[in-house]
Enzyme design. Sequence first.
Site, mmCIF file in Angstrom:
data_model
loop_
_atom_site.group_PDB
_atom_site.id
_atom_site.type_symbol
_atom_site.label_atom_id
_atom_site.label_comp_id
_atom_site.label_asym_id
_atom_site.label_seq_id
_atom_site.Cartn_x
_atom_site.Cartn_y
_atom_site.Cartn_z
ATOM 1 N N GLU A 218 0.893 -1.173 0.000
ATOM 2 C CA GLU A 218 0.000 0.000 0.000
ATOM 3 C C GLU A 218 0.919 1.206 0.000
ATOM 4 O OE1 GLU A 218 -1.566 3.203 0.908
ATOM 5 O OE2 GLU A 218 -1.888 2.390 2.924
ATOM 6 N N CYS B 33 -1.977 8.967 2.937
ATOM 7 C CA CYS B 33 -1.864 8.634 1.514
ATOM 8 C C CYS B 33 -3.190 8.848 0.796
ATOM 9 C CB CYS B 33 -1.392 7.196 1.353
ATOM 10 S SG CYS B 33 -2.415 5.993 2.220
#
Length: 498
Positions: free
Chosen positions: A271, A305
Site C-alpha cells: 500500500e 496517503c
Amino acid sequence: MTQSTSQATHHSASQPDRESAAIASVPTGLYAGGRWSTTARTMPVHDPSTSEVLTEVADAGPEEAAATLDAAAAAQAGWAATPPRERSEILARAYRLMVEEAERLALIMTLEMGKPLAEARGEVAYAAEFFRWFAEEAVRIDGGYMTAPAGDSRFLVAREPVGPCLLITPWNFPLAMGTRKIGPALAAGCTSVIKPASHTPLSILALAEVLERAGVPDGVVNVVTTSRSNDVMTPLILDPRSRKLSFTGSTEVGKSLLELAAKTVMRTSMELGGNAPFLVFADADLDAAVEGALAAKMRNIGQACTAANRILVQDTVAEEFAERLTRRMAELPLGRGVEDGVVVGPLINAGAVDKVTELVGDAVGRGARVRLGGERIDRPGHFYPATVLTGVPAEAELCSTEIFGPVAAISTFETEEEAVAIANDTPYGLVSYLFTTDLARGFRVSHALEAGMVGLNRGVVSNPAAPFGGVKESGVGREGGFSGIDEFLETKYISVGL
C-alpha cells in the site's frame, strides 16, 4: 483571511501525569517468542508537538532481530493447526480489550505521532474493527470440490496459511495499519514479525501487550523496533522462512522492497503513495463538497496517503468553493493534539515542515495565490498552519508530489473530460474523490478514474469491511474486506484418483 491559532483549552493540571502514565504503560523492548528483552542500543521516541523525548525503546540490530523470525518460524506449524474458532475468539478478545483501553491507546498515539486526540480515538476504534472483522472471517475460509471434466478424478481445493509474515507499518496511522495486517494474518493462521516506524513504535508495542493478554500464543506475533530498517529487514526478507511481506509506506521504498522480495519470490502486499484528486463539479452540493474536502484534506493533519492532494473545481463555482473552504479551514484550532478541540496538530518532524514549506513556496513562485496560512509557525514543535492556495498551476511540484501537510491546493477545470484527464495524469492511483448531484455523471466518472478506490460524494472511504488498495504505482493487493484475508492464504489443489 487570518487563520485562528488560538490554543484550545488545556486539560486539568493532572494531564501531564496522565501522559506520563500512558507512556510508562508501554513495554519498550524487543518482543520475540512471547518474551520482552533489551537490546544493546536504544532509540528515542519524540513528541512532535514539543520535540521532547517521551521514552527510549529497543533499537535492534540484525542479529537481535533474527530472534523474532526464529520465533515466528518455530510457532508457525502450531498456529496453522489451531482451530479457526479458537483463532477467531482470540481476535474477538483483542477487539474487546482495545475498546476497553481506547483512551490509553489514543493518548499514546497522540503523544508519539501528534494527531489530535479526537482523531486518535477514532483510529483506535477503526483499528479495533479490523480485529472484529477478521475474527468473523477466520471461520469462513473456504475451499472447493468438483468432478474432473473426464470424470476419472476429483479436484479438492484447499486454502492454507502462507506462512511467517513480515509486516512493516508507517508512522501516520501507527495502530490501524498494524491491526489491518496482524488481523488477517492471525485469522489465516500465519505468524508474523511486525516492524513499526521508528517515529511511532509505541502504539505497536502497546498492541503487542494487548494481544498477549488476549491469548495469542508465544511466537505468533513478534515485534522488532529499529532505527536501521534496511540493515534489519533485508536479511529477514531474504530468509527463505519468510513467505509474505506486507508494507505500507512510500512508493520509493515499496519498489526497493519488491526487488528484494523477488529474490525469493515472496508473496507481497504493497500500500504505497498517492496523489488523490478531489473533483467538484458545478452541480455539486457545495456545502457537502466543502465538508468532504475538509475531511479528505485535513484527516491526520493532511498526513495520509488518501489525502486530497489536488482539489479540482469546475471553473464556474471555483471562487465560491474556495471562499467557503477558506472560511472553514480558518476556524480550525491549532495546538498540541492532547488539547481539547485541536484539529491542526504538529507534523511528524522538522523535515516534514521543511517539505511543506518548500512545496508551498514553489507553488506561489509559479503563480498560486495564498488565501490562508502559507508560512511556518514560530513555536516549539513541528507545526504548519492550515493553508489554502488557489490558481495552482499544473507544473507546481505539489501537483505531482504528496504534500503530507494541511495544504489545500485548488485548481480549476472546464469540462468533465478535462477533469478526468487531469485526475488520471499521475503514476499513482490510490483513491479519487468526486462531488456531483448528477447520478449518471457520478457513475461515469467513478469508472473513468484510474484509482483503486473512489469516494463518490464522500470525503472518507476507509472501512475495515471494504478492500483498501490502489492501482498503478500506488500498490499491489488489498487490505480489509473479504479479500483482505486472501493475501495471507495460498491455494492448494489436490487431485484425487478414483
